[in-house]
Design an enzyme around this catalytic site. Structure first.
Site, PDB file in Angstrom:
ATOM      1  N   PHE A  44       0.843  -1.193   0.000  1.00  0.00           N
ATOM      2  CA  PHE A  44       0.000   0.000   0.000  1.00  0.00           C
ATOM      3  C   PHE A  44       0.889   1.258   0.000  1.00  0.00           C
ATOM      4  O   PHE A  44       1.792   1.384   0.813  1.00  0.00           O
ATOM      5  CB  PHE A  44      -0.907  -0.003   1.242  1.00  0.00           C
ATOM      6  CG  PHE A  44      -1.751   1.232   1.346  1.00  0.00           C
ATOM      7  CD1 PHE A  44      -2.706   1.535   0.388  1.00  0.00           C
ATOM      8  CD2 PHE A  44      -1.566   2.125   2.405  1.00  0.00           C
ATOM      9  CE1 PHE A  44      -3.470   2.692   0.484  1.00  0.00           C
ATOM     10  CE2 PHE A  44      -2.332   3.276   2.508  1.00  0.00           C
ATOM     11  CZ  PHE A  44      -3.287   3.566   1.541  1.00  0.00           C
ATOM     12  N   GLN A  45       0.621   2.147  -0.920  1.00  0.00           N
ATOM     13  CA  GLN A  45       1.357   3.405  -1.071  1.00  0.00           C
ATOM     14  C   GLN A  45       2.855   3.207  -1.292  1.00  0.00           C
ATOM     15  O   GLN A  45       3.677   3.997  -0.833  1.00  0.00           O
ATOM     16  CB  GLN A  45       1.094   4.351   0.106  1.00  0.00           C
ATOM     17  CG  GLN A  45      -0.377   4.767   0.144  1.00  0.00           C
ATOM     18  CD  GLN A  45      -0.661   5.983   0.979  1.00  0.00           C
ATOM     19  OE1 GLN A  45      -0.007   6.198   1.995  1.00  0.00           O
ATOM     20  NE2 GLN A  45      -1.640   6.771   0.562  1.00  0.00           N
ATOM     21  N   LYS A  76      10.070   3.263   6.409  1.00  0.00           N
ATOM     22  CA  LYS A  76       9.576   3.576   7.748  1.00  0.00           C
ATOM     23  C   LYS A  76      10.396   2.879   8.833  1.00  0.00           C
ATOM     24  O   LYS A  76      10.720   3.479   9.865  1.00  0.00           O
ATOM     25  CB  LYS A  76       8.112   3.132   7.821  1.00  0.00           C
ATOM     26  CG  LYS A  76       7.368   3.683   8.984  1.00  0.00           C
ATOM     27  CD  LYS A  76       5.891   3.391   8.834  1.00  0.00           C
ATOM     28  CE  LYS A  76       5.138   3.849  10.070  1.00  0.00           C
ATOM     29  NZ  LYS A  76       3.718   3.508   9.979  1.00  0.00           N
ATOM     30  N   MET A  99      -1.365  32.056 -23.889  1.00  0.00           N
ATOM     31  CA  MET A  99      -0.101  31.746 -24.565  1.00  0.00           C
ATOM     32  C   MET A  99      -0.305  30.613 -25.565  1.00  0.00           C
ATOM     33  O   MET A  99       0.287  30.611 -26.648  1.00  0.00           O
ATOM     34  CB  MET A  99       0.968  31.368 -23.534  1.00  0.00           C
ATOM     35  CG  MET A  99       2.350  31.228 -24.112  1.00  0.00           C
ATOM     36  SD  MET A  99       2.896  32.713 -24.993  1.00  0.00           S
ATOM     37  CE  MET A  99       4.205  33.276 -23.938  1.00  0.00           C
TER      38      MET A  99
END
Ligand code: TPP
Length: 560
Positions: free
Chosen positions: A116-117, A166, A473
């Site tokens: 996850f992530q 982590k 632009m």
């Protein structure tokens, strides 16, 4: 504080490095994988600025770095937090801005498992960072963090990313902070080669029509005083790149302003007529050169840069000189004799008269005129941050930069949405300066949520939003190159920007007529609140000059 002599977590060791590096604030956005760092950050006096999207953390750090001369610092979580950083990192990389970015990563044992992530942010950012690290052993963390600051800020500056799983951030670390950084294979050259310096002095002595082309490298190495001394001693006119605005004061009689695609007519003509072009901390990008085979046809080119990879990359170079611009100019100054270059300066005067900077047709309120008034009213002393589009070019051409590090813009990547967060970073770095954001309705809507950040931080930003309800632009490109078929450029659902500002608790003002310009600007300058001015302009305005694709710099289109 004792420098890491006792056991502490990796996250704590990172904070020790930040404190040792003198970091006062970091820009970031939290999430699970980076919480160990946030937890330790809260125990330090370092201020955290909570942005509204991670990309803006890097832009804010970039605005902070560019105006303070310090390294900007960012913090983000793994996965989407990290991928959101990417455009910010690429923008900083293209403009050589020193930023150190810390990302949280999933625990080491999960790396590679599509956890996850989880995202491979070091893999993704290899081509857009000066260097990056995935830290696998907590004992390496103090060294890596220190190295990151060293690499980001020395040589050619740039972003460095450190990805910290982590478990590594939480693991106990015994390693102390290294006193010095020793990196084999990374030894930037600062002093100029003496033989090349003498050759450059000779070239300068021989040239009849010399021209200095100053870029971001002058500002990065804080060489602006030496540049002024050199230009004045030799009476050499100076043009700048977009990134180099402010490197040479535009109120100096030798200043010709910006060159390139939308450069000032006189600057572009001077570049085509010079017989010696001295590039200082520039990379001769395609927006500057126009058609390469037509670039500076009469000139010998000397290229001075700290990054040897830049030399000869885009243009042929007759005299390469690698080193820090500040060091090189200090070494060069005593080697050159004063000169006057009378006929050349006379020709420059003629060019100024023959090719003035003019606007062409437009609507009721002329944005170029507004920028000129702003330049006058702030006496060129404000910091101007911009977004990307026509407004960026008007800000570059019409303000009149007189101070170094007063122009903050995404020049190399041209990132819409850069302006507001970068302006916020600049305002945090320079409380002594008024900071103006010049933006368009398209760019502003890419990062306008950062109004919340600016309000939280109590920043009295001044925002001048040129509202043409379009991506003008792009419209300009469609006008010239796509047979005026205007596609996907009009906004019909814009918010009321004045009320939007008021919703955030800021002051909102509007300009719809020419006579309102000066009083409204004055009102914004005179208050100490965040103030947004919506300036309504025509989508049919054009940026002139404009060098057509494939043309040389002296073939620019000028208004009728
Ligand atoms: C992130 C991003 N997407 C797309 C572009 C391409 N682009 C360059 S200028 C421009 C229009 C900018 O519109 P606005 O901010 O309203 O400024 P204006 O040109 O109207 O002054 C676009 C879409 C870009 N530079 N950056």
């Amino acid at each position: 504080m004792t420098l890491g002599s006792k056991e502490r977590t990796g996250a704590r060791a990172v904070m020790e490095v930040l404190l040792a590096e003198g970091v006062e604030l970091v820009f970031g956005y939290p999430g699970g994988a980076v919480l160990p760092l946030y937890d330790e950050l809260a125990r330090t006096p370092i201020r955290h600025v909570l942005v509204r999207q991670e990309q803006n953390a890097v832009h804010a750090a970039s605005g902070y770095a560019r105006t303070s001369g310090k390294t900007g610092v960012c913090l983000a979580t793994s996965g989407p937090g990290a991928t959101n950083l990417v455009t910010g990192i690429a923008s900083a990389y293209m403009d050589s801005v020193p930023v150190v970015i810390f990302t949280g990563q999933v625990p080491t044992r999960m790396v590679g498992s599509d956890a996850f992530q989880e995202t491979d942010i070091t893999g993704i950012t290899i081509p857009i960072t000066k260097h990056n690290y995935l830290v696998k052993d907590v004992e390496e963390l103090p060294r890596i963090a220190k190295e990151a600051f060293y690499i980001a800020s020395t040589g050619r500056p740039g972003p460095v990313l450190i990805d910290i799983p982590k478990d590594v951030a939480l693991a106990l670390c015994r390693a102390s902070l290294p006193e010095r950084v020793e990196l084999r294979g990374y030894k930037p050259t600062y002093q100029g080669h003496p033989g090349q310096l003498r050759a450059l002095a000779r070239l300068l002595g021989e040239a009849e029509r010399p021209l200095i082309f100053a870029g971001g490298g002058v500002l990065a190495s804080r060489a602006e005083d030496y540049l002024r001394q050199l230009a004045e001693k030799l009476q050499v006119p100076v043009v700048t790149s977009l990134t180099g605005l402010g490197a040479f004061p535009e109120d100096n009689p030798l200043a010709l302003g910006m060159v390139g695609l939308h450069g000032k007519p006189c600057a572009n003509h001077a570049l085509m007529e010079c017989d010696l072009l001295v590039g200082l901390g520039v990379r001769f990008d395609d927006r500057v050169t126009g058609a390469l085979e037509k670039f500076a046809p009469r000139a010998r080119i000397a290229h001075l840069d700290i990054d040897p990879a830049e030399i000869g990359k885009n243009v042929r170079v007759d005299l390469p000189l690698v080193g820090d611009i500040s060091c090189i100019l200090q070494e060069l100054l005593p080697l050159v004799a004063p000169a006057s270059h009378g006929p050349w300066l006379q020709r420059i005067k003629e060019l100024r008269n023959l090719y003035p900077l003019t606007y062409g047709r437009g609507g009721e309120v002329r944005p170029q005129w507004v920028m000129e008034r702003l330049g006058e009213m702030t006496r060129g002393q404000a910091i101007i941050a911009t977004d990307v589009g026509q407004h960026q070019m008007w800000a570059a051409l019409y303000y009149g930069y007189t101070e170094p590090r007063s122009f903050v813009s995404s020049c190399g990547l041209g990132t819409m949405g850069y302006g507001l967060p970068a302006a916020a970073g600049a305002a945090l770095a320079r409380r002594d300066k008024q900071v103006w954001l010049i933006t368009g309705d398209g760019s502003f809507q890419m990062s306008m949520a950062e109004l919340g950040t600016a309000m939280e931080q109590g920043l009295p930003l001044k925002i001048l939003l040129f509202n043409n309800q379009s991506l003008a632009m792009v419209r300009q490109l469609q006008h010239f190159y796509y047979d005026r078929q205007y596609t996907a450029i009009e906004f019909t659902g814009n918010p009321d920007f004045v009320r939007l500002a008021e919703c955030y608790g800021a002051e909102g003002l509007r300009i719809t007529r020419q006579e309102e310009v000066v009083p409204v600007l004055a009102r914004a300058m005179g208050n100490d609140r965040l103030t947004l001015i919506e300036c309504v302009i025509s989508p049919e305005e054009m940026v002139y000059p404009m060098v057509p694709e494939g043309a040389g710099l002296d073939e620019m289109l000028l208004p009728e």
